[in-house]
Write an enzyme that holds these catalytic residues in place. Sequence first.
Site, PDB file in Angstrom:
ATOM      1  N   CYS A 220      -1.963  -6.618   6.753  1.00 56.67           N
ATOM      2  CA  CYS A 220      -1.633  -5.188   6.817  1.00 56.67           C
ATOM      3  C   CYS A 220      -1.424  -4.749   8.264  1.00 56.67           C
ATOM      4  CB  CYS A 220      -2.749  -4.360   6.186  1.00 56.67           C
ATOM      5  SG  CYS A 220      -2.416  -2.581   6.234  1.00 56.67           S
TER       6      CYS A 220
ATOM      7  N   ASN B  68       7.558 -14.791   2.452  1.00 53.68           N
ATOM      8  CA  ASN B  68       7.693 -13.368   2.183  1.00 53.68           C
ATOM      9  C   ASN B  68       8.344 -12.685   3.380  1.00 53.68           C
ATOM     10  OD1 ASN B  68       5.542 -10.596   2.519  1.00 53.68           O
ATOM     11  ND2 ASN B  68       7.064 -10.705   0.918  1.00 53.68           N
ATOM     12  N   GLY B  69       9.156 -11.656   3.086  1.00 54.62           N
ATOM     13  CA  GLY B  69       9.707 -10.833   4.153  1.00 54.62           C
ATOM     14  C   GLY B  69      11.217 -10.742   4.162  1.00 54.62           C
TER      15      GLY B  69
ATOM     16  N   HIS C  17       3.949 -13.465   5.448  1.00 55.62           N
ATOM     17  CA  HIS C  17       5.008 -12.509   5.746  1.00 55.62           C
ATOM     18  C   HIS C  17       5.542 -12.892   7.125  1.00 55.62           C
ATOM     19  CE1 HIS C  17       6.476  -8.086   5.785  1.00 55.62           C
ATOM     20  NE2 HIS C  17       7.142  -8.779   6.687  1.00 55.62           N
TER      21      HIS C  17
ATOM     22  N   GLN D 109      -6.450  -7.781  -4.536  1.00 54.33           N
ATOM     23  CA  GLN D 109      -6.557  -8.053  -3.108  1.00 54.33           C
ATOM     24  C   GLN D 109      -7.683  -7.241  -2.466  1.00 54.33           C
ATOM     25  OE1 GLN D 109      -3.682  -6.740   0.158  1.00 54.33           O
ATOM     26  NE2 GLN D 109      -3.048  -8.880  -0.116  1.00 54.33           N
TER      27      GLN D 109
ATOM     28  N   GLU E 230       0.829  -1.196   0.000  1.00 56.57           N
ATOM     29  CA  GLU E 230       0.000   0.000   0.000  1.00 56.57           C
ATOM     30  C   GLU E 230       0.871   1.256   0.000  1.00 56.57           C
ATOM     31  OE1 GLU E 230      -3.433   2.496   0.336  1.00 56.57           O
ATOM     32  OE2 GLU E 230      -3.062   0.463  -0.392  1.00 56.57           O
TER      33      GLU E 230
ATOM     34  N   LYS F 259      -3.106 -13.710   2.259  1.00 52.25           N
ATOM     35  CA  LYS F 259      -1.799 -13.325   2.790  1.00 52.25           C
ATOM     36  C   LYS F 259      -1.971 -12.967   4.257  1.00 52.25           C
ATOM     37  CE  LYS F 259       2.287 -10.447   2.162  1.00 52.25           C
ATOM     38  NZ  LYS F 259       2.823  -9.127   1.774  1.00 52.25           N
TER      39      LYS F 259
END
Length: 318
Positions: A98, A199-200, A168, A68, A9, A139
């Site tokens: 998020c 991820n990450g 993540h 998404q 974002e 996610k």
Amino acid sequence: MQIYLAPMEGLLDHVLRDMLTRLGGVDLCVTEFVRVSGTLLPNKTFYRIAPELLHGSRTPSGVPVRVQLLGSDPVCMAENAAKLAALGPLGIDLNFGCPAKTVNRHRGGAVLLDEPETVHAIVAAVRSAVPAHLPVTAKMRLGYTDRSRKLECAQAIEAAGAAELVVHARTKTDGYRPPAYWEELPAIREAINIPLIANGEIWTVGDFQRCRTVSGCDDIMLGRGMVAAPGLARAAKGEGDASWSEVAPLLPLFWEKVEPEVLPKHRAGRLKQWLAYLRKIYPEADELFLRCRTLVDPAEVEQAVFPALDKQTAASHA
């Protein structure tokens, strides 16, 4: 092995997706979230976040795009997912990761990881609302304040019918601070039977390889590391990194494509934002960033940056 481009974002919008996928190596993109909060959204909202929907749900270079959604009401999420599905996305992804305070305060994103039953209800409602051929994916992070419910959440997502899960490898509390806890992912991978994507904190090919080894995941999602090193996905596949001479031509194109997307006073900020990442890898980007970091007027930015960029390009070809 599949490499995904992450939703971020305020950073990785459709313009930057276009730029990064031009260099190759990316197999799939996920958009920034479309916020669902109590109303049935108009088509223009989906098209604003994902204009690729107008072109077969693919970037200009042909990379598939999933859209998404973020929200906490299963019924409203399902209704909006059904409307989105009619626009032809190549998948619908659900955001349970998020970390933004404003999002979490309104029961969106990572805060839902304290409510596995709500996570399940959202995924199940969306899955039942869209055609069977359309992938519904999710996610998440390792948790909100701790990791104690990571397996519950992952299993809830699978049980509700998700086709894939990206994790993540940090909690909401961890934010984006290093490290990412890739060692937490094998337990999740063993607890579910759908593909798990890691991820990450993947900034280099070395990070990429270590993440695959530690997590046991075949597939990887890249975020900020790809913004800083646009050739990272390609390099991770052994196809060669991107030189500055390949990245440089993307900057004027990015500048041009950003113009209709933002107010003039924000246009410089978008270019500086990308250069701030690129300068981590490319000295030439550092030079350009320093030339424009105090500027706001688009005309002044153009005068400061693009003649210098032309000189860099000429020198590289000399």
